[in-house]
Write a protein that holds these residues in place. Structure first.
Motif, PDB file in Angstrom:
ATOM      1  N   SER A  72       0.813  -1.216   0.000  1.00 50.24           N
ATOM      2  CA  SER A  72       0.000   0.000   0.000  1.00 50.24           C
ATOM      3  C   SER A  72       0.845   1.264   0.000  1.00 50.24           C
ATOM      4  CB  SER A  72      -0.934   0.014   1.212  1.00 50.24           C
ATOM      5  OG  SER A  72      -1.819   1.110   1.165  1.00 50.24           O
ATOM      6  N   SER A  73       2.124   1.144   0.375  1.00 45.16           N
ATOM      7  CA  SER A  73       2.998   2.315   0.516  1.00 45.16           C
ATOM      8  C   SER A  73       3.959   2.502  -0.647  1.00 45.16           C
ATOM      9  CB  SER A  73       3.807   2.195   1.816  1.00 45.16           C
ATOM     10  OG  SER A  73       2.953   2.061   2.939  1.00 45.16           O
ATOM     11  N   ALA A  74       3.899   1.634  -1.645  1.00 43.59           N
ATOM     12  CA  ALA A  74       4.853   1.676  -2.761  1.00 43.59           C
ATOM     13  C   ALA A  74       4.462   2.770  -3.756  1.00 43.59           C
ATOM     14  CB  ALA A  74       4.924   0.309  -3.441  1.00 43.59           C
ATOM     15  N   THR A  75       4.671   4.018  -3.352  1.00 39.05           N
ATOM     16  CA  THR A  75       4.280   5.168  -4.161  1.00 39.05           C
ATOM     17  C   THR A  75       5.138   5.253  -5.417  1.00 39.05           C
ATOM     18  OG1 THR A  75       3.811   6.328  -2.094  1.00 39.05           O
ATOM     19  CG2 THR A  75       3.898   7.659  -4.101  1.00 39.05           C
ATOM     20  N   PRO A  76       4.526   5.268  -6.614  1.00 39.06           N
ATOM     21  CA  PRO A  76       5.302   5.376  -7.849  1.00 39.06           C
ATOM     22  C   PRO A  76       6.229   6.584  -7.841  1.00 39.06           C
ATOM     23  CG  PRO A  76       3.021   4.821  -8.349  1.00 39.06           C
ATOM     24  CD  PRO A  76       3.078   5.126  -6.870  1.00 39.06           C
ATOM     25  N   VAL A  77       7.385   6.412  -8.434  1.00 35.22           N
ATOM     26  CA  VAL A  77       8.476   7.377  -8.503  1.00 35.22           C
ATOM     27  C   VAL A  77       9.296   7.351  -7.201  1.00 35.22           C
ATOM     28  CG1 VAL A  77       9.190   9.780  -8.822  1.00 35.22           C
ATOM     29  CG2 VAL A  77       7.237   8.887 -10.116  1.00 35.22           C
ATOM     30  N   TYR A  78       8.615   7.382  -6.048  1.00 35.06           N
ATOM     31  CA  TYR A  78       9.333   7.334  -4.774  1.00 35.06           C
ATOM     32  C   TYR A  78       9.868   5.932  -4.491  1.00 35.06           C
ATOM     33  CZ  TYR A  78       7.454  11.949  -3.692  1.00 35.06           C
ATOM     34  OH  TYR A  78       7.153  13.282  -3.714  1.00 35.06           O
ATOM     35  N   PHE A  79       9.053   4.898  -4.751  1.00 34.88           N
ATOM     36  CA  PHE A  79       9.440   3.511  -4.492  1.00 34.88           C
ATOM     37  C   PHE A  79       9.116   2.642  -5.710  1.00 34.88           C
ATOM     38  CE2 PHE A  79       8.184   5.157  -0.247  1.00 34.88           C
ATOM     39  CZ  PHE A  79       9.389   4.989   0.418  1.00 34.88           C
ATOM     40  N   PRO A  80       9.850   1.544  -5.884  1.00 27.33           N
ATOM     41  CA  PRO A  80       9.433   0.580  -6.900  1.00 27.33           C
ATOM     42  C   PRO A  80       8.171  -0.143  -6.440  1.00 27.33           C
ATOM     43  CG  PRO A  80      11.268  -0.294  -5.624  1.00 27.33           C
ATOM     44  CD  PRO A  80      11.061   1.118  -5.157  1.00 27.33           C
ATOM     45  N   SER A  81       7.505  -0.774  -7.380  1.00 33.81           N
ATOM     46  CA  SER A  81       6.359  -1.600  -6.989  1.00 33.81           C
ATOM     47  C   SER A  81       6.847  -2.724  -6.080  1.00 33.81           C
ATOM     48  CB  SER A  81       5.664  -2.177  -8.222  1.00 33.81           C
ATOM     49  OG  SER A  81       6.549  -3.037  -8.935  1.00 33.81           O
ATOM     50  N   TYR A  82       5.926  -3.271  -5.285  1.00 34.05           N
ATOM     51  CA  TYR A  82       6.298  -4.319  -4.339  1.00 34.05           C
ATOM     52  C   TYR A  82       5.362  -5.505  -4.512  1.00 34.05           C
ATOM     53  CZ  TYR A  82       7.378  -6.644   0.092  1.00 34.05           C
ATOM     54  OH  TYR A  82       7.746  -7.562   1.052  1.00 34.05           O
ATOM     55  N   GLN A  83       5.959  -6.644  -4.900  1.00 32.22           N
ATOM     56  CA  GLN A  83       5.184  -7.870  -5.124  1.00 32.22           C
ATOM     57  C   GLN A  83       4.044  -7.645  -6.110  1.00 32.22           C
ATOM     58  OE1 GLN A  83       4.107  -9.021  -1.104  1.00 32.22           O
ATOM     59  NE2 GLN A  83       6.127  -9.901  -0.689  1.00 32.22           N
ATOM     60  N   GLY A  84       4.268  -6.738  -7.072  1.00 29.11           N
ATOM     61  CA  GLY A  84       3.274  -6.482  -8.111  1.00 29.11           C
ATOM     62  C   GLY A  84       2.228  -5.446  -7.752  1.00 29.11           C
ATOM     63  N   TYR A  85       2.403  -4.754  -6.625  1.00 27.71           N
ATOM     64  CA  TYR A  85       1.421  -3.759  -6.179  1.00 27.71           C
ATOM     65  C   TYR A  85       2.070  -2.391  -6.046  1.00 27.71           C
ATOM     66  CZ  TYR A  85      -1.404  -7.809  -4.852  1.00 27.71           C
ATOM     67  OH  TYR A  85      -2.122  -8.972  -4.869  1.00 27.71           O
ATOM     68  N   ILE A  86       1.237  -1.338  -6.174  1.00 24.71           N
ATOM     69  CA  ILE A  86       1.689   0.026  -5.908  1.00 24.71           C
ATOM     70  C   ILE A  86       0.731   0.682  -4.913  1.00 24.71           C
ATOM     71  CG2 ILE A  86       2.882   0.335  -8.114  1.00 24.71           C
ATOM     72  CD1 ILE A  86       0.433   1.970  -9.057  1.00 24.71           C
ATOM     73  N   ASP A  87       1.112   1.863  -4.485  1.00 24.00           N
ATOM     74  CA  ASP A  87       0.434   2.639  -3.446  1.00 24.00           C
ATOM     75  C   ASP A  87      -1.085   2.689  -3.641  1.00 24.00           C
ATOM     76  OD1 ASP A  87      -0.439   4.683  -1.691  1.00 24.00           O
ATOM     77  OD2 ASP A  87       1.476   5.714  -1.869  1.00 24.00           O
ATOM     78  N   GLY A  88      -1.805   2.358  -2.570  1.00 24.23           N
ATOM     79  CA  GLY A  88      -3.261   2.429  -2.615  1.00 24.23           C
ATOM     80  C   GLY A  88      -3.790   3.833  -2.792  1.00 24.23           C
ATOM     81  N   GLY A  89      -2.911   4.839  -2.633  1.00 20.03           N
ATOM     82  CA  GLY A  89      -3.335   6.221  -2.805  1.00 20.03           C
ATOM     83  C   GLY A  89      -3.769   6.548  -4.216  1.00 20.03           C
ATOM     84  N   VAL A  90      -3.390   5.723  -5.203  1.00 25.12           N
ATOM     85  CA  VAL A  90      -3.813   6.002  -6.574  1.00 25.12           C
ATOM     86  C   VAL A  90      -5.309   5.753  -6.755  1.00 25.12           C
ATOM     87  CG1 VAL A  90      -1.516   5.487  -7.490  1.00 25.12           C
ATOM     88  CG2 VAL A  90      -3.264   3.681  -7.474  1.00 25.12           C
ATOM     89  N   ILE A  91      -5.924   5.026  -5.815  1.00 20.66           N
ATOM     90  CA  ILE A  91      -7.365   4.783  -5.930  1.00 20.66           C
ATOM     91  C   ILE A  91      -8.148   5.184  -4.678  1.00 20.66           C
ATOM     92  CG2 ILE A  91      -7.411   3.039  -7.757  1.00 20.66           C
ATOM     93  CD1 ILE A  91      -7.645   1.673  -4.359  1.00 20.66           C
ATOM     94  N   ALA A  92      -7.509   5.240  -3.523  1.00 19.80           N
ATOM     95  CA  ALA A  92      -8.242   5.579  -2.290  1.00 19.80           C
ATOM     96  C   ALA A  92      -7.282   6.116  -1.244  1.00 19.80           C
ATOM     97  CB  ALA A  92      -8.998   4.376  -1.750  1.00 19.80           C
ATOM     98  N   ARG A  93      -6.739   7.326  -1.487  1.00 23.71           N
ATOM     99  CA  ARG A  93      -5.854   7.907  -0.476  1.00 23.71           C
ATOM    100  C   ARG A  93      -6.625   8.164   0.814  1.00 23.71           C
ATOM    101  NH1 ARG A  93      -2.895  13.321  -1.973  1.00 23.71           N
ATOM    102  NH2 ARG A  93      -2.668  14.162   0.115  1.00 23.71           N
ATOM    103  N   ASN A  94      -7.897   8.471   0.686  1.00 20.31           N
ATOM    104  CA  ASN A  94      -8.808   8.536   1.819  1.00 20.31           C
ATOM    105  C   ASN A  94      -9.671   7.269   1.768  1.00 20.31           C
ATOM    106  OD1 ASN A  94     -11.006   8.910   3.522  1.00 20.31           O
ATOM    107  ND2 ASN A  94     -11.508  10.949   2.791  1.00 20.31           N
ATOM    108  N   PRO A  95      -9.440   6.296   2.663  1.00 21.89           N
ATOM    109  CA  PRO A  95     -10.119   5.002   2.561  1.00 21.89           C
ATOM    110  C   PRO A  95     -11.463   4.928   3.273  1.00 21.89           C
ATOM    111  CG  PRO A  95      -8.475   4.870   4.276  1.00 21.89           C
ATOM    112  CD  PRO A  95      -8.417   6.283   3.734  1.00 21.89           C
ATOM    113  N   SER A  96     -12.044   6.064   3.649  1.00 20.76           N
ATOM    114  CA  SER A  96     -13.260   6.033   4.464  1.00 20.76           C
ATOM    115  C   SER A  96     -14.423   5.357   3.745  1.00 20.76           C
ATOM    116  CB  SER A  96     -13.651   7.445   4.891  1.00 20.76           C
ATOM    117  OG  SER A  96     -13.845   8.290   3.781  1.00 20.76           O
TER     118      SER A  96
END
Length: 323
Positions: free
Chosen positions: A162-186
């Motif tokens: 969930s924390s693998a923000t593109p540009v800042y971090f590489p993807s992790y186990q095939g996933y990237i930061d959940g912020g691209v779809i729900a930075r506010n998860p309410s």
């Protein structure tokens, strides 16, 4: 009557320490807040806080975790500096080194069965499948019982995904930061709780407390922006991410109303980027100056007004955006 209490935490990189200080201040006033909350949702750095609280880590320790997070995770080696144009800015494995002493090899099911807490963490799967078709897609990791549970996933792995923000971090186990779809998860948390086959909650029983990670207002002046791709490319990503936060706030508030939903999302006096670790002292100072009295009153009046037993409803085998 009993209430199903949800605590939702936005992503924000190093600004997670700002949220951690706010939560710690509130817990000092209302120590039973964490014990009485059953469901935690968090995105990116918010997933670290949500998992930590559900795991039983005191907020004051999470503040120190974010200090280490800033110093160790946002450490830019010379090799990384040279390769930054083509590669990610930081090494995601440094995040694993910080998280492992806190969570060890725990899995999501440990949080459900041992601590009687439930979690939800948004990520984005770069190579998933929908109805047999190979495609990228949103993924919401959770430990609710049922056929689609992710109870066997490691806590550390889910946080890093969930924390693998593109540009800042590489993807992790095939996933990237959940912020691209729900930075506010309410809204994702609310949907999970209301799903009759998963959360099984009545809307009248839900109480949702949402935390932002410090918002800095932006705007584009003028009645007309006749821009092409080159001019829009810089503001468009920020605009869409900030807009998503506001949309989730608006929808949660409209569905639940002010007695069942509250959001604490103060405005920062200056912009702080996701990796500005040198701004940690300022973030702590800003968080300590926030007036938390309205949030304290709401928690006491609406969030904790009904005594809720453990494991309710579940079998365990001034701020940003739209107002």
């Amino acid at each position: 009557m009993s209430s199903f209490r949800i605590l939702s935490i936005d992503g924000g990189g190093i600004r997670g320490i700002y949220t951690a200080v706010l939560i710690n201040r509130i817990v000092q006033e209302i120590p039973e807040l964490i014990d009485r909350t059953r469901f935690y949702a968090g995105t990116s750095s918010g997933s670290l806080l949500a998992m930590g609280l559900a795991f039983g880590i005191p907020p004051v320790e999470l503040i120190e975790l974010f200090r280490a997070f800033g110093q160790e995770v946002f450490k830019n080696s010379l090799v990384k500096q040279v390769g930054q144009v083509m590669g990610a800015k930081y090494d995601v494995l440094n995040l694993r080194k910080i998280l492992t002493p806190y969570f060890g090899a725990a899995i999501l099911n440990d949080i459900a069965t041992n601590l009687r807490k439930f979690v939800l963490v948004p990520t984005f799967d770069l190579d998933g499948e929908i109805e047999g078709v190979r495609t990228w897609k949103p993924k919401f990791f959770h430990n609710f019982p049922g056929p689609d549970t992710d109870a066997g996933e490691m806590v550390v792995d889910v946080i890093i995904r969930s924390s693998a923000t593109p540009v800042y971090f590489p993807s992790y186990q095939g996933y990237i930061d959940g912020g691209v779809i729900a930075r506010n998860p309410s809204m994702a948390a609310l949907a999970q709780a209301l799903n009759p086959e998963i959360g099984g909650q009545s809307i009248n029983d839900i109480r949702l407390l949402s935390f932002g990670s410090g918002y800095y207002p932006r705007y584009i002046s003028g009645p007309k922006q006749d821009w092409g791709l080159g001019r829009w490319s810089w503001p468009l990503i920020t605009l869409m991410l900030d807009g998503e936060i506001g949309v989730n706030h608006y929808e949660s508030q409209q569905i639940l109303g002010r007695k069942r939903y509250h959001r604490l999302a103060p405005i920062l006096p200056e912009p702080v980027n996701l990796d500005e670790k040198d701004k940690i002292p300022e973030l702590i100072e800003y968080a300590n100056k926030v007036d938390i009295r309205p949030t304290i009153r709401w928690i006491r009046t609406f969030y904790l007004e009904q005594g809720a037993p453990d494991g309710i409803g579940i079998n365990t085998n001034k701020g940003e955006g739209v107002r």
